[in-house]
Design an enzyme around this catalytic site. Structure first.
Site, mmCIF file in Angstrom:
data_model
loop_
_atom_site.group_PDB
_atom_site.id
_atom_site.type_symbol
_atom_site.label_atom_id
_atom_site.label_comp_id
_atom_site.label_asym_id
_atom_site.label_seq_id
_atom_site.Cartn_x
_atom_site.Cartn_y
_atom_site.Cartn_z
ATOM 1 N N MET A 148 54.722 35.805 41.930
ATOM 2 C CA MET A 148 55.120 34.422 42.171
ATOM 3 C C MET A 148 54.131 33.465 41.472
ATOM 4 S SD MET A 148 56.526 33.193 45.745
ATOM 5 C CE MET A 148 57.651 31.909 46.003
ATOM 6 N N CYS A 149 53.116 33.016 42.137
ATOM 7 C CA CYS A 149 52.094 32.109 41.608
ATOM 8 C C CYS A 149 52.577 30.659 41.536
ATOM 9 C CB CYS A 149 51.587 32.491 40.216
ATOM 10 S SG CYS A 149 50.814 34.115 40.179
#
Lengths: 291, 229
Positions: free
Chosen positions: A1-2
């Site tokens: 994700m991030c």
């Protein structure tokens, strides 16, 4: 994700607030990346001096031990050394010889770079991001998927003077690209794919490309998923891969250009209710320069 | 009118209140203030009510909508009206990726642009985009109608089944098995009907649209392709 964020100020009166605005954006992106966080801020500096951001343990006495005109500003696990440019060779040699445990993570006229494991809000607090001023900055909150949660694996990555990059996504051809870049003198500190993207842009910039041109060619040469936000001493740019796998929202007003993985990250910015909010198109480079 | 201020009430509390509405409720008009891009606003509604979101919405706004009318007075994030069954969703700004994805019915109206993968795998929804749509829109679209007043990006209608696509502007490229088809009177009639429903009335000349759909060559195995496997 991030999660990734970026803020590029057009209005000088906002510069004292750069850090606090960026800290707010970073904290909101904790949901997307609770493992570690990092940020780069373009603060004060002049053409005669160099700033070196290093991280490690027992940094208190480093500046003093280096002696001469070397100044040190300690923030938690990071130390920013500043000195006249002529001293660079000596400083780097001393660090390599006397303190090989210390990692140099950023260098340039104005860039300062901090990264650490932990919740983004805690990381921002440890380094007092809210107290920093500057013209532009980028940040990253990491949810590690393919490598360990370590400080070295946290973004931003800096592979050239006053250059830095944050990346949401994953690259498929970073191994082969690394083998192309290393013989050209681009060095890497980690096995991270995003660092290769940073190195690729550093190489293109070194060969004379503008920031926009470097990102344009990355669309051909990099394979994989990416949304990049990139900073240079005077520039700020964004690009997404051709199928726009990773999210991105931008806002522009007369005062700033802001980037967030989600609109939520931009909610605390001044005048956001009247900003032009848009989604950057896939495979299109968006770049701004300070004048 | 019921007003819910998300600065003081949680998003989950809002959705719980909306889910509790009976089919014959008198609370038919809701206004949600300070949405600030929060995700999953007004999802899973199943009552004939109107919900106005007073600002930008995050991901999956009005997802799985049934019966309700949801109006977003700003931009909507990824997957607005995803899997809608019936009712109407109206985005007054732009919509992010995968608007109306997999939706079975109802009407999705986007006043601005919709980005990549608009109407991906749509299964009966009608979508009217007043601006342009991004690449890979209507990918594997099964049924329903997508009307675009502006332009379409790359690979429109790739691997499309029986959805009907109408684009007034240019199409950057068509996806595999998607072809231009003749715009017949029955299609013009459908366009008029849906443009009316989207509040555009007679302002739009339906003759300006081009129709795209499946050439149905991917439907059955073709023996000449045997060597490809």
């Amino acid at each position: 994700m991030c999660g990734i964020v970026g803020l590029f100020l057009k209005d000088q009166t906002l510069e004292p607030r750069l850090g606090s605005l960026l800290a707010g954006m970073l904290e909101v992106m904790s949901d997307r990346g609770p493992d570690s966080a990092g940020f780069a801020v373009y603060g004060s500096g002049d053409t005669d001096h160099l700033k070196l951001t290093v991280r490690g343990k027992n940094l208190e006495d480093v500046a003093q031990a280096l002696g001469g005109p070397v100044q040190g500003k300690l923030r938690d696990s990071h130390l920013v050394l500043s000195f006249p440019k002529g001293e660079e060779k000596r400083v780097r040699a001393w660090l390599g010889c006397e303190r090989p445990d210390i990692k140099i993570i950023g260098a340039g006229q104005r860039i300062e770079l901090y990264k650490e494991v932990g919740l983004p809000a805690d990381v921002a607090k440890r380094f007092d991001l809210s107290g920093m001023s500057g013209t532009h900055g980028i940040g990253h909150t990491r949810m590690a998927t393919e490598s360990a949660v370590t400080t070295a694996g946290a973004h931003p990555f800096s592979t050239g003077a006053d250059q830095c990059l944050v990346h949401n996504g994953s690259l498929s051809n970073h191994r082969s690209l690394r083998r192309v870049l290393e013989p050209k003198g681009i060095t890497f500190e980690t096995d991270n794919d995003s660092e290769v993207a940073a190195g690729y842009l550093s190489w293109k910039l070194r060969e004379g490309a503008t920031l926009a041109e470097a990102l344009e060619s990355s669309l051909t040469d990099l394979d994989g998923f990416f949304t990049f936000v990139v900073g240079t001493e005077s520039g700020f740019a964004v690009v997404r891969d051709p199928i726009s796998c990773k999210p991105a929202v931008m806002a522009e007003t007369d005062q700033y250009v802001a980037f967030g993985s989600e609109y939520r990250a931009l909610v605390g910015l001044p005048g956001i209710e009247n900003a032009r909010v848009f989604e950057p198109e896939p495979a299109r480079v968006y770049a701004w320069e300070r004048h | 009118m019921s007003v819910v201020d998300l600065a003081v009430t949680s998003r989950r509390e809002l959705n719980i209140q909306l889910h509790a509405l009976a089919p014959n409720t008198n609370q038919t008009h809701w206004r949600v203030e300070n949405p600030n891009g929060q995700h999953s606003l007004a999802v899973g509604l199943d009552a004939p009510v109107t919900v106005e979101i007073a600002g930008h919405a995050g991901y999956y706004c009005a997802g799985m909508n049934k019966q309700a009318t949801v109006v977003v007075e700003g931009n909507a994030g990824v997957g607005v009206a995803e899997n809608m069954i019936s009712g109407m969703v109206h985005v007054k700004g732009d919509a992010s990726q995968a608007a109306g994805a997999t939706a079975h019915g109802g009407l999705l109206v986007i006043d601005g642009d919709a980005s990549a993968r608009c109407g991906i795998s749509m299964k009966g929804v009608n979508i009217v985009v007043k601006g342009s749509i991004g690449p890979m829109s209507a990918f594997m679209a099964q049924s329903g109608t997508l009307i675009v007043l502006g332009d379409a990006g790359d690979a429109l209608g790739d691997s499309i089944y029986e959805a009907r696509l109408f684009v007034r502007g240019s199409v950057k490229s068509l996806g595999t098995d998607c072809v231009e088809k003749t715009l017949r009177e029955e299609h013009k009639e459908e366009l008029r009907e849906l443009l009316n429903a989207a509040g555009l009335g007679d302002a739009i000349n339906v003759d300006e649209f081009k129709r795209y759909g499946s050439s149905r060559k991917l439907y059955n195995f073709h023996v000449d392709n045997a060597a490809a496997y």
